[in-house]
Design a protein around this motif. Structure first.
Motif, PDB file in Angstrom:
ATOM      1  N   THR A   1       2.971  -3.161 -13.499  1.00  0.00           N
ATOM      2  CA  THR A   1       3.095  -1.858 -14.152  1.00  0.00           C
ATOM      3  C   THR A   1       2.777  -0.731 -13.181  1.00  0.00           C
ATOM      4  OG1 THR A   1       2.418  -2.867 -16.249  1.00  0.00           O
ATOM      5  CG2 THR A   1       2.349  -0.466 -16.120  1.00  0.00           C
ATOM      6  N   VAL A   2       1.749  -0.940 -12.368  1.00  0.00           N
ATOM      7  CA  VAL A   2       1.399   0.054 -11.347  1.00  0.00           C
ATOM      8  C   VAL A   2       2.574   0.288 -10.412  1.00  0.00           C
ATOM      9  CG1 VAL A   2      -0.080   0.509  -9.344  1.00  0.00           C
ATOM     10  CG2 VAL A   2      -1.080  -0.387 -11.446  1.00  0.00           C
ATOM     11  N   LEU A   3       3.207  -0.804  -9.966  1.00  0.00           N
ATOM     12  CA  LEU A   3       4.368  -0.676  -9.081  1.00  0.00           C
ATOM     13  C   LEU A   3       5.510   0.056  -9.779  1.00  0.00           C
ATOM     14  CD1 LEU A   3       4.465  -4.210  -7.398  1.00  0.00           C
ATOM     15  CD2 LEU A   3       3.916  -2.036  -6.297  1.00  0.00           C
ATOM     16  N   ALA A   4       5.733  -0.269 -11.056  1.00  0.00           N
ATOM     17  CA  ALA A   4       6.815   0.383 -11.797  1.00  0.00           C
ATOM     18  C   ALA A   4       6.561   1.878 -11.949  1.00  0.00           C
ATOM     19  CB  ALA A   4       6.957  -0.265 -13.178  1.00  0.00           C
ATOM     20  N   LEU A   5       5.323   2.252 -12.223  1.00  0.00           N
ATOM     21  CA  LEU A   5       4.993   3.670 -12.399  1.00  0.00           C
ATOM     22  C   LEU A   5       5.166   4.453 -11.095  1.00  0.00           C
ATOM     23  CD1 LEU A   5       1.804   3.349 -14.649  1.00  0.00           C
ATOM     24  CD2 LEU A   5       4.077   4.121 -15.346  1.00  0.00           C
ATOM     25  N   VAL A   6       4.940   3.785  -9.981  1.00  0.00           N
ATOM     26  CA  VAL A   6       5.088   4.448  -8.680  1.00  0.00           C
ATOM     27  C   VAL A   6       6.555   4.534  -8.265  1.00  0.00           C
ATOM     28  CG1 VAL A   6       4.560   4.267  -6.215  1.00  0.00           C
ATOM     29  CG2 VAL A   6       2.774   3.838  -7.901  1.00  0.00           C
ATOM     30  N   LEU A   7       7.311   3.457  -8.529  1.00  0.00           N
ATOM     31  CA  LEU A   7       8.691   3.394  -8.051  1.00  0.00           C
ATOM     32  C   LEU A   7       9.673   4.131  -8.964  1.00  0.00           C
ATOM     33  CD1 LEU A   7       8.872  -0.329  -6.863  1.00  0.00           C
ATOM     34  CD2 LEU A   7       8.747   1.718  -5.437  1.00  0.00           C
TER      35      LEU A   7
ATOM     36  N   LEU B   1      12.624   3.507  -0.346  1.00  0.00           N
ATOM     37  CA  LEU B   1      12.101   2.647  -1.402  1.00  0.00           C
ATOM     38  C   LEU B   1      11.139   1.596  -0.834  1.00  0.00           C
ATOM     39  CD1 LEU B   1      15.240   2.010  -3.639  1.00  0.00           C
ATOM     40  CD2 LEU B   1      13.208   3.344  -4.214  1.00  0.00           C
ATOM     41  N   ALA B   2      11.524   1.016   0.294  1.00  0.00           N
ATOM     42  CA  ALA B   2      10.673   0.008   0.922  1.00  0.00           C
ATOM     43  C   ALA B   2       9.334   0.608   1.340  1.00  0.00           C
ATOM     44  CB  ALA B   2      11.382  -0.602   2.132  1.00  0.00           C
ATOM     45  N   LEU B   3       9.384   1.843   1.851  1.00  0.00           N
ATOM     46  CA  LEU B   3       8.143   2.513   2.264  1.00  0.00           C
ATOM     47  C   LEU B   3       7.251   2.785   1.056  1.00  0.00           C
ATOM     48  CD1 LEU B   3       6.464   3.846   4.475  1.00  0.00           C
ATOM     49  CD2 LEU B   3       7.740   5.969   4.063  1.00  0.00           C
ATOM     50  N   THR B   4       7.830   3.263  -0.041  1.00  0.00           N
ATOM     51  CA  THR B   4       7.052   3.521  -1.262  1.00  0.00           C
ATOM     52  C   THR B   4       6.419   2.234  -1.784  1.00  0.00           C
ATOM     53  OG1 THR B   4       8.553   5.317  -1.866  1.00  0.00           O
ATOM     54  CG2 THR B   4       7.158   4.431  -3.608  1.00  0.00           C
ATOM     55  N   PHE B   5       7.191   1.162  -1.786  1.00  0.00           N
ATOM     56  CA  PHE B   5       6.706  -0.140  -2.240  1.00  0.00           C
ATOM     57  C   PHE B   5       5.547  -0.615  -1.357  1.00  0.00           C
ATOM     58  CE2 PHE B   5       6.898  -4.794  -2.423  1.00  0.00           C
ATOM     59  CZ  PHE B   5       6.899  -5.004  -3.796  1.00  0.00           C
ATOM     60  N   ALA B   6       5.715  -0.495  -0.044  1.00  0.00           N
ATOM     61  CA  ALA B   6       4.683  -0.947   0.890  1.00  0.00           C
ATOM     62  C   ALA B   6       3.401  -0.127   0.741  1.00  0.00           C
ATOM     63  CB  ALA B   6       5.206  -0.866   2.324  1.00  0.00           C
ATOM     64  N   ILE B   7       3.546   1.201   0.563  1.00  0.00           N
ATOM     65  CA  ILE B   7       2.371   2.060   0.401  1.00  0.00           C
ATOM     66  C   ILE B   7       1.600   1.681  -0.857  1.00  0.00           C
ATOM     67  CG2 ILE B   7       1.632   4.423  -0.088  1.00  0.00           C
ATOM     68  CD1 ILE B   7       3.848   5.388   1.782  1.00  0.00           C
ATOM     69  N   THR B   8       2.335   1.423  -1.948  1.00  0.00           N
ATOM     70  CA  THR B   8       1.681   1.059  -3.213  1.00  0.00           C
ATOM     71  C   THR B   8       0.913  -0.243  -3.069  1.00  0.00           C
ATOM     72  OG1 THR B   8       3.438   2.155  -4.443  1.00  0.00           O
ATOM     73  CG2 THR B   8       2.056   0.592  -5.651  1.00  0.00           C
TER      74      THR B   8
ATOM     75  N   VAL C   1      -3.275  -0.921  -3.300  1.00  0.00           N
ATOM     76  CA  VAL C   1      -3.902  -1.939  -4.149  1.00  0.00           C
ATOM     77  C   VAL C   1      -4.726  -2.899  -3.302  1.00  0.00           C
ATOM     78  CG1 VAL C   1      -3.460  -3.875  -5.701  1.00  0.00           C
ATOM     79  CG2 VAL C   1      -2.126  -1.775  -5.927  1.00  0.00           C
ATOM     80  N   ALA C   2      -4.143  -3.357  -2.185  1.00  0.00           N
ATOM     81  CA  ALA C   2      -4.859  -4.278  -1.301  1.00  0.00           C
ATOM     82  C   ALA C   2      -6.112  -3.622  -0.724  1.00  0.00           C
ATOM     83  CB  ALA C   2      -3.934  -4.744  -0.182  1.00  0.00           C
TER      84      ALA C   2
ATOM     85  N   GLU D   1      -7.682   7.517  -8.989  1.00  0.00           N
ATOM     86  CA  GLU D   1      -7.490   8.759  -8.257  1.00  0.00           C
ATOM     87  C   GLU D   1      -7.230   8.545  -6.768  1.00  0.00           C
ATOM     88  OE1 GLU D   1      -7.363  11.968  -9.454  1.00  0.00           O
ATOM     89  OE2 GLU D   1      -7.262  10.962 -11.401  1.00  0.00           O
ATOM     90  N   LEU D   2      -7.927   7.591  -6.176  1.00  0.00           N
ATOM     91  CA  LEU D   2      -7.842   7.407  -4.718  1.00  0.00           C
ATOM     92  C   LEU D   2      -6.826   6.356  -4.297  1.00  0.00           C
ATOM     93  CD1 LEU D   2     -11.669   7.518  -3.857  1.00  0.00           C
ATOM     94  CD2 LEU D   2     -10.014   9.404  -3.845  1.00  0.00           C
ATOM     95  N   PHE D   3      -6.618   5.342  -5.162  1.00  0.00           N
ATOM     96  CA  PHE D   3      -5.769   4.225  -4.748  1.00  0.00           C
ATOM     97  C   PHE D   3      -4.532   4.052  -5.628  1.00  0.00           C
ATOM     98  CE2 PHE D   3     -10.056   3.268  -3.278  1.00  0.00           C
ATOM     99  CZ  PHE D   3      -9.832   2.935  -1.943  1.00  0.00           C
ATOM    100  N   GLY D   4      -4.407   4.872  -6.666  1.00  0.00           N
ATOM    101  CA  GLY D   4      -3.249   4.760  -7.540  1.00  0.00           C
ATOM    102  C   GLY D   4      -3.241   3.515  -8.390  1.00  0.00           C
ATOM    103  N   VAL D   5      -4.399   2.862  -8.528  1.00  0.00           N
ATOM    104  CA  VAL D   5      -4.526   1.664  -9.353  1.00  0.00           C
ATOM    105  C   VAL D   5      -4.853   2.096 -10.775  1.00  0.00           C
ATOM    106  CG1 VAL D   5      -5.843  -0.477  -9.679  1.00  0.00           C
ATOM    107  CG2 VAL D   5      -5.277   0.303  -7.371  1.00  0.00           C
ATOM    108  N   SER D   6      -4.442   1.335 -11.769  1.00  0.00           N
ATOM    109  CA  SER D   6      -4.718   1.706 -13.159  1.00  0.00           C
ATOM    110  C   SER D   6      -6.209   1.648 -13.453  1.00  0.00           C
ATOM    111  CB  SER D   6      -3.969   0.768 -14.113  1.00  0.00           C
ATOM    112  OG  SER D   6      -4.523  -0.527 -14.066  1.00  0.00           O
TER     113      SER D   6
END
Length: 567
Positions: A161-167, A188-195, A199-200, A247-252
Motif C-alpha cells: 500500500t505504501v508503494l501504491a500511494l507513492v507510485l 518510475l524506477a527511481l521513485t520505486f527505488a527511493i520508496t 522503508v529499508a 513524516e521522515l520515511f514515508g512509511v505508514s
C-alpha cells in the motif's frame, strides 16, 4: 456561553452511541462491531441529527490503528516474522494481484475508465488491519501459527500500500492517458527505488539503534517507580515512532507502530507495556469503526444495488477463494487457510486512503468511491458470519488435516471444536499459561499432580508437550471447551488469567459443574476479588495483598532475629 466542541461531541455522542448499540449487539449475540458501525452511521452526514466532524474522527481513528499495531508488535518478535515470510510474502503478493484482476474486470463491466479501474481494484485487494486483528484477538488466535501468518500477510499488504500511494501520483498521467505528463520508465524506477530505500532505512534504523535505545529508555523509566511516567513513555514511543516513520520515511503509521512494538517485544517490559496501552487502544479502536460507519451512505443500497453486489462478491467470495487456493498450494492446513481467508474478506482504512487519493488525482469517480465505502461497511458487518461458517467447517477441516478428535495422553493438543472429555480423575485444571500460569504448572507437576492446562494460544504451551501434562487449546470460557476438562471429577481449578470478566465466566460454569470443586483465581483489583468470589471462587489471590504479606513476613522475621540476638 457557546463553545465549538467538535472533539467533545465525537467522544461523548460517538462513544455513547457506540456503548448503547454495542450493548444491544451483545444482547442479541452478534458482533460488537455491528453496534460500533451503526453508531457511526447515526452520527454521519447521511443521517439526520448530530453530525460529527469527519476529519477529526478519522484522525482519532488513526491513533487507534497505531496503538493496535503497536500492541500486535509487542507480541510478535522478529523470529515470528521470519518464520512466516516464505508463505506471507509470496502469498500476499499473489492474492493482491489476483484480487486486483477481479477488480479490474468488474470495473470494466461497470464502465469505469482504465485508471479508475486500477485504483478501484487496488482498494478491493487490501484488508483492514483493525478488523482482522480484532477478529484474531476475539478468537484468541494472535499467539497461534495462524495468527502469526495473518499478521505477516498484513505487513506485506501494508508495504504494498505504501508503494501504491507513492507510485500512483507518478503514474496518474499515464492512467489518465495524458501522454504529455506520463513519466519515463527511468523516473518510475527511481521513485520505486527511493520508496524501497526509505522503508529499508527505517527498518534498519529501528533494528540497529531503536532495538537498543527504546528498551534502555523504557527500563530507565521503569526504574523511576512512576507508573504514570511509564504509561506516558509507552504512548510516546508508539505514537512518536509511528509519526516519525510517516513524516521522515514515508512509511505508514501502522507499519511504524508495528515495528516499534516488535523492537520492544524482546524486552522484559513488553507485557507491562501491552497492559498499559490496552484501555486507550480499545477506546480508539471503537472510534475507528465509528469513522467507517460515518462514511457509509445508505442510499447506495437503492441507487446502485447491482454494482454494490458485484463489488461485495469480489471481497466476500473472490478474495477468500483466492487466499484458500494460495495457502493450500503452499501446503498450509485447511484450518489455517479457512481462518485467514475469512479474515481477509473485508476492506477498510487503506482502501479509504487509496480511494481519497484516486479522487484527488482525478482518477476515481464519486460513484466508485461510494461503492468502495459501501462494500467496506457491509463486508465488515458480514465478516463475523464468515468466521461462524469457518467454525462450522472446523470438524471437516480437522479431518482433512488429519487431526484426531481426541486427547491422546500427555501433552496432546486438540482443536477448539468438539473437544472430547479428558480421562483424568482427581486432577488439577489450570486456566492460563502465562507468566503466573507457568510457575503454577511447574509447581503442581513437581508435587505430583495430574494436570490439565487450558490455554488460548497453542504456541504458548509448546514446553508442556515434553512433560506429563494434558493440554487443551482454546478459550476456557467456552462451555464446550470447559466441559472437556471434566471438572465434575477434578479436585482443583486454578484460574491464572488476568481478565476478571472472563475468569468470572469460567468460575461460574465450573461451580455449576462441580459444587465441591476447590477454585482459586487471581485478580488485580479489590472489585475483581469480590466479582470472582460472588461467582463461586473459594479463594482469590490479589498480587498487591501477597506482596504486602511477604513484606510483613520479612519484617517480622527481622524483628525476631533482632530480638533473639539482643537476648
Amino acid at each position: 456561553m457557546p463553545h465549538e466542541t467538535p472533539l467533545i461531541g465525537i467522544l461523548v455522542i460517538g462513544l455513547g452511541l457506540a456503548f448503547l448499540l454495542g450493548t444491544l449487539a451483545n444482547r442479541l449475540k452478534i458482533s460488537l462491531l455491528v453496534g460500533y458501525l451503526l453508531a457511526g452511521v447515526a452520527v454521519g452526514p447521511f443521517t439526520p441529527g448530530f453530525v460529527a466532524d469527519q476529519d477529526l474522527t478519522l484522525q482519532l481513528a488513526e491513533v487507534g490503528v497505531v496503538l493496535l499495531m503497536f500492541g500486535v508488535g509487542l507480541h510478535f518478535s522478529l523470529k515470528d516474522l521470519a518464520a512466516v515470510r516464505a508463505v506471507a510474502i509470496p502469498g500476499a503478493l499473489i492474492q493482491m494481484v489476483l484480487t486486483s484482476c477481479l477488480g479490474v474486470g468488474l470495473a470494466g463491466v461497470l464502465g469505469l475508465p482504465w485508471g479508475a479501474g486500477v485504483v478501484f481494484a487496488l482498494a478491493l485487494s487490501i484488508a483492514s488491519t483493525v478488523v482482522l486483528l480484532r477478529a484474531l484477538q476475539d478468537r484468541r488466535l494472535m499467539d497461534t501459527e495462524r495468527g502469526h501468518l495473518a499478521v505477516g500477510w498484513l505487513v506485506v499488504q501494508d508495504l504494498m500500500t505504501v508503494l501504491a500511494l507513492v507510485l500512483l501520483p507518478a503514474l496518474a498521467p499515464l492512467l489518465r492517458h495524458d501522454a504529455s505528463g506520463s513519466p519515463t520508465v527511468a523516473a518510475l524506477a527511481l521513485t520505486f527505488a527511493i520508496t524501497l530505500g526509505k522503508v529499508a532505512a527505517f527498518i534498519a534504523l529501528m533494528l540497529l539503534i531503536g532495538r537498543r535505545v527504546i528498551p534502555a529508555m523504557m527500563h530507565y523509566v521503569a526504574h523511576t517507580g512512576s507508573r504514570e511516567l511509564f504509561r506516558l513513555s509507552v504512548l510516546a514511543v508508539a505514537l512518536g515512532v509511528a509519526f516519525a516513520a510517516a513524516e521522515l520515511f514515508g512509511v505508514s503509521f501502522a507499519l511504524g507502530a508495528f515495528v516499534a512494538g516488535m523492537v520492544l517485544s524482546e524486552s522484559q517490559l513488553s507485557q507491562r507495556a501491552a497492559e498499559e496501552t490496552l484501555p486507550l487502544r480499545d477506546a480508539f479502536a471503537v472510534l475507528f469503526f465509528i469513522s467507517v460507519g460515518m462514511l457509509f451512505d445508505p442510499t447506495i443500497l437503492v441507487r446502485s444495488p447491482l454494482p454494490l453486489l458485484g463489488t461485495l462478491a469480489v471481497v466476500l467470495v473472490g478474495t477468500p477463494a483466492i487466499a484458500v487456493v494460495i495457502l493450500r498450494a503452499m501446503r498450509q492446513t485447511w484450518s489455517a487457510s479457512l481462518t485467514i481467508a475469512a479474515g481477509l474478506a473485508q476492506i477498510g482504512e487503506f482502501s479509504f486512503i487509496l480511494a481519497a487519493l484516486g479522487i484527488g488525482l482525478g482518477l476515481l469517480s464519486q460513484q466508485a468511491r461510494d461503492l468502495i465505502l459501501g462494500t467496506s461497511i457491509l463486508s465488515i458487518l458480514m465478516n463475523p458470519l464468515l468466521f461462524l461458517a469457518v467454525d462450522r467447517l472446523r470438524p471437516w477441516a480437522d479431518r482433512r488435516d488429519g487431526i484426531l478428535p481426541a486427547v491422546q495422553g500427555p501433552a496432546a493438543v486438540t482443536k477448539p471444536i468438539e473437544y472430547p472429555v479428558t480421562s483424568l480423575r482427581g486432577h488439577a485444571v489450570l486456566v492460563g499459561y502465562g507468566r503466573v500460569g507457568k510457575m503454577v504448572a511447574h509447581g503442581l507437576l513437581e508435587r505430583g499432580w495430574k494436570l490439565l492446562v487450558m490455554e488460548a494460544g497453542d504456541a504458548a504451551v509448546q514446553p508442556l508437550r515434553e512433560v506429563e501434562a494434558e493440554v487443551l487449546v482454546g478459550n476456557a470460557a467456552d462451555p464446550d471447551i470447559l466441559k472437556a476438562a471434566n471438572l465434575a471429577s477434578a479436585r482443583l481449578l486454578l484460574v491464572a488469567i488476568p481478565d476478571a470478566f472472563e475468569a468470572g465466566q469460567i468460575v461460574e460454569q465450573a461451580r455449576a459443574a462441580n459444587p465441591d470443586l476447590e477454585i482459586i483465581a487471581r485478580a488485580h483489583l479489590e472489585a475483581a476479588v469480590t466479582h470472582l468470589q460472588e461467582h463461586g471462587a473459594n479463594a482469590v489471590v490479589m498480587g498487591e495483598h501477597e506482596i504486602a504479606r511477604a513484606i510483613l513476613d520479612l519484617a517480622r522475621g527481622w524483628e525476631e532475629r533482632r530480638s533473639n540476638s539482643a537476648a
